[in-house]
Motif scaffolding. Structure first.
Motif, PDB file in Angstrom:
ATOM      1  N   MET A 115       0.799  -1.215   0.000  1.00  0.00           N
ATOM      2  CA  MET A 115       0.000   0.000   0.000  1.00  0.00           C
ATOM      3  C   MET A 115       0.839   1.276   0.000  1.00  0.00           C
ATOM      4  O   MET A 115       0.543   2.235  -0.727  1.00  0.00           O
ATOM      5  N   GLU A 116       1.913   1.308   0.792  1.00  0.00           N
ATOM      6  CA  GLU A 116       2.696   2.529   0.898  1.00  0.00           C
ATOM      7  C   GLU A 116       3.488   2.848  -0.365  1.00  0.00           C
ATOM      8  O   GLU A 116       3.984   3.973  -0.549  1.00  0.00           O
ATOM      9  N   ASN A 117       3.594   1.869  -1.274  1.00  0.00           N
ATOM     10  CA  ASN A 117       4.381   2.073  -2.498  1.00  0.00           C
ATOM     11  C   ASN A 117       3.532   2.122  -3.772  1.00  0.00           C
ATOM     12  O   ASN A 117       4.069   2.196  -4.874  1.00  0.00           O
ATOM     13  N   LYS A 118       2.230   2.080  -3.624  1.00  0.00           N
ATOM     14  CA  LYS A 118       1.365   1.978  -4.803  1.00  0.00           C
ATOM     15  C   LYS A 118       1.329   3.258  -5.639  1.00  0.00           C
ATOM     16  O   LYS A 118       1.221   3.209  -6.853  1.00  0.00           O
ATOM     17  N   GLY A 119       1.407   4.406  -4.993  1.00  0.00           N
ATOM     18  CA  GLY A 119       1.295   5.662  -5.733  1.00  0.00           C
ATOM     19  C   GLY A 119      -0.157   5.981  -6.056  1.00  0.00           C
ATOM     20  O   GLY A 119      -0.593   5.839  -7.204  1.00  0.00           O
ATOM     21  N   TRP A 120      -0.890   6.449  -5.049  1.00  0.00           N
ATOM     22  CA  TRP A 120      -2.330   6.720  -5.188  1.00  0.00           C
ATOM     23  C   TRP A 120      -2.573   7.861  -6.174  1.00  0.00           C
ATOM     24  O   TRP A 120      -1.971   8.933  -6.073  1.00  0.00           O
ATOM     25  N   LEU A 121      -3.431   7.637  -7.143  1.00  0.00           N
ATOM     26  CA  LEU A 121      -3.743   8.632  -8.171  1.00  0.00           C
ATOM     27  C   LEU A 121      -5.129   9.254  -8.000  1.00  0.00           C
ATOM     28  O   LEU A 121      -5.409  10.318  -8.545  1.00  0.00           O
ATOM     29  N   GLY A 122      -5.988   8.575  -7.261  1.00  0.00           N
ATOM     30  CA  GLY A 122      -7.361   9.044  -7.094  1.00  0.00           C
ATOM     31  C   GLY A 122      -8.263   7.847  -6.852  1.00  0.00           C
ATOM     32  O   GLY A 122      -7.816   6.691  -6.837  1.00  0.00           O
ATOM     33  N   ALA A 123      -9.554   8.110  -6.657  1.00  0.00           N
ATOM     34  CA  ALA A 123     -10.494   7.018  -6.389  1.00  0.00           C
ATOM     35  C   ALA A 123     -11.904   7.434  -6.755  1.00  0.00           C
ATOM     36  O   ALA A 123     -12.279   8.613  -6.633  1.00  0.00           O
ATOM     37  N   ASP A 124     -12.676   6.468  -7.223  1.00  0.00           N
ATOM     38  CA  ASP A 124     -14.104   6.695  -7.417  1.00  0.00           C
ATOM     39  C   ASP A 124     -14.757   6.892  -6.051  1.00  0.00           C
ATOM     40  O   ASP A 124     -14.240   6.461  -5.021  1.00  0.00           O
ATOM     41  N   LYS A 157     -12.645  12.540  -8.256  1.00  0.00           N
ATOM     42  CA  LYS A 157     -11.627  11.490  -8.223  1.00  0.00           C
ATOM     43  C   LYS A 157     -10.506  11.747  -7.226  1.00  0.00           C
ATOM     44  O   LYS A 157     -10.074  10.840  -6.516  1.00  0.00           O
ATOM     45  N   GLU A 158     -10.033  12.977  -7.125  1.00  0.00           N
ATOM     46  CA  GLU A 158      -8.839  13.253  -6.341  1.00  0.00           C
ATOM     47  C   GLU A 158      -9.112  13.766  -4.931  1.00  0.00           C
ATOM     48  O   GLU A 158      -8.175  14.093  -4.201  1.00  0.00           O
ATOM     49  N   ILE A 159     -10.364  13.842  -4.510  1.00  0.00           N
ATOM     50  CA  ILE A 159     -10.628  14.316  -3.143  1.00  0.00           C
ATOM     51  C   ILE A 159     -10.228  13.236  -2.145  1.00  0.00           C
ATOM     52  O   ILE A 159     -10.325  12.039  -2.405  1.00  0.00           O
ATOM     53  N   GLY A 160      -9.770  13.660  -0.972  1.00  0.00           N
ATOM     54  CA  GLY A 160      -9.253  12.737   0.029  1.00  0.00           C
ATOM     55  C   GLY A 160     -10.294  12.265   1.019  1.00  0.00           C
ATOM     56  O   GLY A 160     -11.492  12.518   0.861  1.00  0.00           O
ATOM     57  N   GLN A 161      -9.820  11.610   2.084  1.00  0.00           N
ATOM     58  CA  GLN A 161     -10.718  11.044   3.086  1.00  0.00           C
ATOM     59  C   GLN A 161     -11.508  12.121   3.827  1.00  0.00           C
ATOM     60  O   GLN A 161     -12.692  11.936   4.113  1.00  0.00           O
ATOM     61  N   ILE A 207     -18.820  14.802   2.786  1.00  0.00           N
ATOM     62  CA  ILE A 207     -19.951  14.368   1.968  1.00  0.00           C
ATOM     63  C   ILE A 207     -20.855  13.432   2.771  1.00  0.00           C
ATOM     64  O   ILE A 207     -22.086  13.560   2.759  1.00  0.00           O
ATOM     65  N   VAL A 208     -20.246  12.489   3.488  1.00  0.00           N
ATOM     66  CA  VAL A 208     -21.010  11.563   4.327  1.00  0.00           C
ATOM     67  C   VAL A 208     -21.812  12.330   5.381  1.00  0.00           C
ATOM     68  O   VAL A 208     -23.000  12.057   5.606  1.00  0.00           O
ATOM     69  N   ASP A 209     -21.179  13.288   6.035  1.00  0.00           N
ATOM     70  CA  ASP A 209     -21.867  14.062   7.068  1.00  0.00           C
ATOM     71  C   ASP A 209     -23.058  14.813   6.485  1.00  0.00           C
ATOM     72  O   ASP A 209     -24.126  14.897   7.112  1.00  0.00           O
ATOM     73  N   ASP A 232     -13.181   5.406   2.700  1.00  0.00           N
ATOM     74  CA  ASP A 232     -11.969   4.601   2.476  1.00  0.00           C
ATOM     75  C   ASP A 232     -11.498   4.772   1.035  1.00  0.00           C
ATOM     76  O   ASP A 232     -12.114   4.252   0.100  1.00  0.00           O
ATOM     77  N   ILE A 233     -10.400   5.482   0.832  1.00  0.00           N
ATOM     78  CA  ILE A 233      -9.908   5.764  -0.524  1.00  0.00           C
ATOM     79  C   ILE A 233      -9.088   4.615  -1.101  1.00  0.00           C
ATOM     80  O   ILE A 233      -8.576   4.719  -2.219  1.00  0.00           O
ATOM     81  N   HIS A 234      -8.958   3.519  -0.352  1.00  0.00           N
ATOM     82  CA  HIS A 234      -8.256   2.331  -0.850  1.00  0.00           C
ATOM     83  C   HIS A 234      -9.195   1.118  -0.895  1.00  0.00           C
ATOM     84  O   HIS A 234      -8.731  -0.012  -1.061  1.00  0.00           O
TER      85      HIS A 234
END
Length: 375
Positions: free
Chosen positions: A54-63, A165-169, A175-177, A286-288
């Motif tokens: 996980m620490e080496n994946k290089g996160w680009l974004g998430a649905d 796509k690129e917004i974080g946790q 959004i959840v709140d 959860d962005i992963h």
């Protein structure tokens, strides 16, 4: 596809195999044919190196993913069809799983939640509400929203947009709140001035919450539970028709003498839970997250995770449209199961009996741990 991480649960080993990647659909198909996993997942995230740790994946974004599960929705039928079984002595019971078996005291219990029509219809209503939020409040287009039946007891919504796509946790938690009305302060919403049922955002949702509350058959008892005095309760219940009739013109706030805004505020806070979205907040933030892959089978039912067109969600029937196995019969021994309908045919209830049933029925009962194969 090459930016996604894939994960699999296997039949023999009770482990999740993950950090796997594929460059082409043919590679994934070959893997599935050779390994035959129980469940197939892929990441909501996009990575530079999806096969790394996980620490080496290089996160680009998430649905943006939403999970609506009937397990989190209160329905009275659960007391009738949900079962638990003690692994030690075989004792069975209905409803909520106890901390320990009441017969032998063992804590080794298996629970079986049943995907009944009432539970799944409740989950569908929640999904329709969530789609309204996404389109009306957040401005997403239908092309950016993909609805799936999960294959078990709920629905998934995938929001696939470059905007999100690129917004974080932290942003996803906001959004959840918003969806769950966390920290909402009524004085900042326009329902207090107009009470319009058609108002956009939470102003209209609050107005609709109060309006629906006024239609309750046991209104007086519900008002009493809010701590209102007898005079206020009598004023509201005696003038209910007048309140509802005049609502769309100017709201209910000044119609009834002796019933002020603070009273309506109490009703609003009590009613908000029916307007809020009933979602699993952990999944969305959860962005992963690994999410079940569309078109694959759910290991707890044998049903497919299928995409549901937005315009067809009202007519979608998982007990017809998500059934994967449609031919052949096999014999199984059923410990216990409720009555249910699959492909428009009724089955059960069964208890301690041998039956010959279609493969889809057998796989459902076997997957739930409610049956075993018979020679």
């Amino acid at each position: 596809m090459e930016e996604r991480e894939f994960g699999f649960s296997l039949f023999k080993e009770a482990v999740m195999v993950r950090h796997i990647g594929f460059r082409r659909v043919e590679e994934l198909r070959s893997f599935l044919v050779n390994k035959v996993p129980k469940d197939v997942y892929y990441s909501c995230a996009y990575y530079e190196r999806p096969t790394e740790e996980m620490e080496n994946k290089g996160w680009l974004g998430a649905d943006l993913i939403f999970d609506i599960d009937a397990d989190h929705i209160s329905t009275p039928c659960k007391k009738m069809h949900d079962l638990w079984i003690c692994k030690e002595c075989g004792q069975m019971g209905r409803g909520v799983e106890p901390n320990a078996c009441p017969v032998c005291g063992s804590t080794k219990l298996n629970s079986s939640s049943w995907p009944c029509e009432v539970c799944l219809e409740s989950a569908k209503r929640e999904m329709i509400k969530l789609v309204d939020f996404m389109m009306d409040d957040f401005g997403f287009s239908p092309d950016e929203l993909r609805i799936y039946f999960s294959g078990h007891r709920g629905y998934h919504l995938h929001v696939e947009s470059e905007v999100i796509k690129e917004i974080g946790q932290n942003e996803r938690k906001e959004i959840v709140d918003y969806l769950q009305a966390v920290g909402i302060d009524l004085k900042y919403h326009p329902f207090s001035q107009r009470g319009s049922l058609d108002e956009k955002g939470w102003g209209g949702r609050i107005a609709r919450a109060i309006y629906e509350f006024m239609l309750r058959p046991n209104l007086a008892q519900d008002l009493a539970r809010l701590g209102l005095n007898k005079k206020a309760i009598a004023n509201i219940t005696e003038n209910r028709d007048k309140i509802i009739e005049n609502w769309k013109e100017h709201g209910p706030w000044n119609i009834i003498r002796g019933v002020g805004f603070s009273t309506w505020e109490k009703i609003a806070y009590f009613s908000l839970k029916n307007q809020a979205a009933n979602i699993d907040s952990v999944v969305t933030t959860d962005i992963h997250r690994l999410i079940r892959m569309g078109g694959t089978l759910h290991g707890k039912t044998g049903f497919k995770k299928v995409e549901v067109p937005l315009m067809s969600i009202e007519s979608f029937n998982p007990f017809n449209d998500a059934v994967a196995f449609k031919e052949d019969y096999i014999t199984i021994y059923v410990l216990e199961s409720p009555k249910f309908v699959l492909k428009d045919e009724s089955y059960g209830p069964y208890k301690d009996c041998k039956v010959e049933v279609p493969v889809a029925v057998a796989i459902l009962l076997l997957s739930k741990g409610l049956a075993r194969l018979e020679d």
